[in-house]
Design an enzyme around this catalytic site. Structure first.
Site, mmCIF file in Angstrom:
data_model
loop_
_atom_site.group_PDB
_atom_site.id
_atom_site.type_symbol
_atom_site.label_atom_id
_atom_site.label_comp_id
_atom_site.label_asym_id
_atom_site.label_seq_id
_atom_site.Cartn_x
_atom_site.Cartn_y
_atom_site.Cartn_z
ATOM 1 N N CYS A 113 0.816 -1.220 0.000
ATOM 2 C CA CYS A 113 0.000 0.000 0.000
ATOM 3 C C CYS A 113 0.848 1.268 0.000
ATOM 4 C CB CYS A 113 -0.943 0.003 1.199
ATOM 5 S SG CYS A 113 -2.065 -1.400 1.153
ATOM 6 N N HIS A 258 -3.638 6.903 1.438
ATOM 7 C CA HIS A 258 -3.916 5.589 0.855
ATOM 8 C C HIS A 258 -5.315 5.189 1.299
ATOM 9 C CE1 HIS A 258 -4.128 1.428 0.051
ATOM 10 N NE2 HIS A 258 -4.015 1.072 1.315
ATOM 11 N N ASN A 288 -10.065 -0.982 -1.596
ATOM 12 C CA ASN A 288 -8.630 -0.757 -1.380
ATOM 13 C C ASN A 288 -7.882 -1.292 -2.597
ATOM 14 O OD1 ASN A 288 -5.935 -0.989 -0.651
ATOM 15 N ND2 ASN A 288 -6.353 -1.679 1.444
HETATM 16 N N1 COA Z 1 -18.600 -9.946 6.504
HETATM 17 C C1 COA Z 1 -19.202 -10.234 7.674
HETATM 18 N N2 COA Z 1 -18.529 -10.519 8.793
HETATM 19 C C2 COA Z 1 -17.187 -10.523 8.738
HETATM 20 C C3 COA Z 1 -16.497 -10.241 7.550
HETATM 21 C C4 COA Z 1 -17.266 -9.946 6.411
HETATM 22 N N3 COA Z 1 -16.704 -9.657 5.218
HETATM 23 N N4 COA Z 1 -15.176 -10.311 7.793
HETATM 24 C C5 COA Z 1 -15.032 -10.629 9.093
HETATM 25 N N5 COA Z 1 -16.247 -10.750 9.666
HETATM 26 C C6 COA Z 1 -16.581 -11.075 11.052
HETATM 27 C C7 COA Z 1 -15.424 -11.662 11.804
HETATM 28 O O1 COA Z 1 -15.347 -13.044 11.546
HETATM 29 C C8 COA Z 1 -15.799 -11.362 13.243
HETATM 30 O O2 COA Z 1 -16.726 -12.312 13.659
HETATM 31 P P1 COA Z 1 -16.697 -12.861 15.193
HETATM 32 O O3 COA Z 1 -16.871 -11.639 16.050
HETATM 33 O O4 COA Z 1 -17.846 -13.802 15.214
HETATM 34 O O5 COA Z 1 -15.359 -13.502 15.329
HETATM 35 C C9 COA Z 1 -16.557 -10.026 13.136
HETATM 36 O O6 COA Z 1 -16.894 -9.880 11.745
HETATM 37 C C10 COA Z 1 -15.786 -8.829 13.610
HETATM 38 O O7 COA Z 1 -14.515 -8.858 13.061
HETATM 39 P P2 COA Z 1 -13.452 -7.818 13.524
HETATM 40 O O8 COA Z 1 -12.121 -8.241 13.019
HETATM 41 O O9 COA Z 1 -13.588 -7.568 14.963
HETATM 42 O O10 COA Z 1 -13.948 -6.501 12.786
HETATM 43 P P3 COA Z 1 -13.284 -5.118 12.807
HETATM 44 O O11 COA Z 1 -14.223 -4.147 13.404
HETATM 45 O O12 COA Z 1 -11.888 -5.143 13.327
HETATM 46 O O13 COA Z 1 -13.193 -4.759 11.251
HETATM 47 C C11 COA Z 1 -11.639 -4.727 9.458
HETATM 48 C C12 COA Z 1 -12.444 -5.581 10.403
HETATM 49 C C13 COA Z 1 -10.819 -5.622 8.583
HETATM 50 C C14 COA Z 1 -12.606 -3.928 8.573
HETATM 51 C C15 COA Z 1 -10.765 -3.759 10.276
HETATM 52 O O14 COA Z 1 -10.019 -4.456 11.221
HETATM 53 C C16 COA Z 1 -9.850 -2.958 9.410
HETATM 54 O O15 COA Z 1 -10.270 -2.074 8.692
HETATM 55 N N6 COA Z 1 -8.538 -3.214 9.493
HETATM 56 C C17 COA Z 1 -7.571 -2.571 8.621
HETATM 57 C C18 COA Z 1 -7.644 -3.244 7.307
HETATM 58 C C19 COA Z 1 -6.849 -2.618 6.251
HETATM 59 O O16 COA Z 1 -6.855 -1.447 6.096
HETATM 60 N N7 COA Z 1 -6.170 -3.437 5.460
HETATM 61 C C20 COA Z 1 -5.460 -3.018 4.338
HETATM 62 C C21 COA Z 1 -4.056 -2.693 4.663
HETATM 63 S S1 COA Z 1 -3.606 -1.091 4.381
#
Ligand code: COA
Length: 331
Positions: A113, A258, A288
Site C-alpha cells: 500500500c 492511501h 482498497n
Molecule cells: N462480513 C461479515 N462478517 C465478517 C467479515 C465480512 N466480510 N469479515 C469478518 N467478519 C466477522 C469476523 O469473523 C468477526 O466475527 P466474530 O466476532 O464472530 O469472530 C466479526 O466480523 C468482527 O470482526 P473484527 O475483526 O472484529 O472486525 P473489525 O471491526 O476489526 O473490522 C476490518 C475488520 C478488517 C474492517 C478492520 O479491522 C480494518 O479495517 N482493518 C484494517 C484493514 C486494512 O486497512 N487493510 C489493508 C491494509 S492497508
C-alpha cells in the site's frame, strides 16, 4: 538543484462493477457489515486475462494525452504492484512492451500500500540528480484474482479492488514546486500481520495444491493490528514530511491518504484535526486498490479541480510490511 514536478496523471478502472450485494451471493457477508466497517460500497474487477499492465497501459495513454507527449518520450518506468501479471519478470516490462517503448529501464516496486510513495521517492531521486527526465510512475493492481470468494476469505475479499493510476514526472528548476519532501519507512517485525504466505520460494516446491487448499495463497490479515498501526503511522508520516518541507498542516489544500478503509481515513483526519473536505476519499467506489489507490485519488482530485496548480498536497500511506510514508507536493 532540480525539483520533481507532476506533469500529468491518468487512471483506469475495469468496466465490471461489483457491489457489496453481489458479494453476499459468494460468502456470508452483508452490505451493511462492509459499509460500516470499511465504507466500501462497490469495487471494480478486471476481466479474464486483463492484467495490471493492461490497465496501466490505458491509464498511461490517458496521462500521455493530457501531457501532449508520446510514449517514446518516457525514459524510465517505475511500477508499484503486489499483484504482478506473472511471478517473473516484473510487470514493468510488460507495460513497456504494450506501450511500444524500447530500451528504457523498468523498475518494479514491491511495497504494497506504500508502493506508490516508495516509487515516488525513487523517481524523485532519479530526476533530482538528472538521471532521467520523464519518469512514468505507476500503481496498478488486480486483486480480484487473488481473493477467495467464500466465507473463509471474507475478511479480505470484501476490501480489495482493481485499478491503475499513473503520473508522469519530470524536472523543474522552480524550487517551490513539485515534490518538496518524500520519506518512506518499514518495520519488518510485523511482516506476517498482512501477507500472503504462498507462493513461497522459502519452501520446496514454492507452491503446492495443499498450500492452495489451506488458503495460504490468499491475503491473511490481523485487521485490528493493521488498523491500530495505520492510525498512528499515517499522521506521523505526514507531520514528518511537512516538517522536512518547512510547511504546516494548515498550508495543505488537500490530503490524499492511501484508501485502506474509510474508518482509518476518518480516524487519521480526526487525529490531525483536518476538515472532512480536506481528506480525499474514493474508497466507497473502488475499495482498497493498494499501490493504485493514491494515484487514482490524485487523478480524480486533479481532474475534478479539487487540486489547482500552486496548491500544497499531502500524501500518506500505510500497509503490509509494515511500510508507511508521506510526501508533500506543490502542485
Ligand atoms: N462480513 C461479515 N462478517 C465478517 C467479515 C465480512 N466480510 N469479515 C469478518 N467478519 C466477522 C469476523 O469473523 C468477526 O466475527 P466474530 O466476532 O464472530 O469472530 C466479526 O466480523 C468482527 O470482526 P473484527 O475483526 O472484529 O472486525 P473489525 O471491526 O476489526 O473490522 C476490518 C475488520 C478488517 C474492517 C478492520 O479491522 C480494518 O479495517 N482493518 C484494517 C484493514 C486494512 O486497512 N487493510 C489493508 C491494509 S492497508
Amino acid at each position: 538543484m532540480l525539483q520533481t514536478e507532476f506533469i500529468s496523471t491518468g487512471m483506469y478502472v475495469p468496466e465490471r462493477v461489483v457491489t457489496n450485494h453481489e458479494l453476499e451471493g459468494y460468502m456470508d457477508t452483508s452490505d451493511e457489515w462492509i459499509r460500516q466497517r470499511s465504507g466500501i460500497e462497490e469495487r471494480h474487477w478486471a476481466a479474464e486475462d486483463e492484467g495490471g499492465s493492461d490497465m496501466a497501459k490505458v491509464a498511461t495513454e490517458r496521462a500521455l494525452e493530457a501531457a501532449g507527449m508520446e510514449a517514446d518520450e518516457i525514459d524510465c518506468i517505475v511500477l508499484a504492484t503486489i499483484s504482478p501479471d506473472h511471478f517473473f519478470p516484473g510487470t514493468g516490462v510488460f507495460l513497456q512492451r504494450k506501450l511500444g517503448v524500447k530500451n528504457i529501464p523498468c523498475l518494479d516496486i514491491r511495497n504494497q500500500c506504500t508502493g506508490f510513495l516508495y516509487g515516488l521517492e525513487v523517481a524523485d531521486a532519479f530526476i533530482k540528480v538528472g538521471k532521467y527526465r520523464r519518469v512514468l510512475l505507476v500503481g496498478t493492481e488486480v486483486h480480484s484474482s487473488g481473493i477467495t470468494l467464500s466465507t473463509e476469505g471474507r475478511d479480505t475479499a470484501v476490501l480489495f479492488g482493481d485499478g491503475a493510476g499513473v503520473a508522469i514526472l519530470g524536472p523543474t528548476e522552480d524550487q517551490d514546486r513539485g515534490v518538496l519532501a518524500v520519506r518512506t519507512h518499514a518495520d519488518g517485525r510485523h511482516a506476517e500481520k498482512l501477507w500472503a504466505p504462498a507462493p513461497a520460494c522459502i519452501k520446496k516446491p514454492f507452491v503446492t495444491t495443499e498450500m492452495i487448499d489451506e488458503g495460504l495463497t490468499r491475503p491473511h490479515m490481523d485487521g485490528r493490528d493493521v488498523f491500530k498501526h495505520a492510525i498512528t503511522k499515517m499522521p506521523a508520516a505526514l507531520y514528518e514530511v511537512l516538517e522536512l518541507a518547512g510547511c504546516s498542516l494548515e498550508d495543505l489544500a488537500m490530503v490524499i491518504p492511501h484508501q485502506a478503509n474509510l474508518r482509518i481515513s476518518q480516524a487519521v483526519a480526526k487525529g490531525l484535526g483536518l476538515a472532512d473536505d480536506k481528506m480525499y476519499s474514493n474508497i466507497q467506489r473502488y475499495g482498497n486498490t493498494t499501490a493504485a489507490s493514491i494515484p487514482l485519488a490524485l487523478h480524480e482530485c486533479v481532474s475534478e479541480g479539487r487540486i489547482q496548480r500552486g496548491d500544497l498536497v499531502g500524501f500518506t500511506a500505510f500497509g503490509s510490511g509494515f511500510t508507511w510514508g508521506g510526501a508533500v507536493v506543490r502542485w
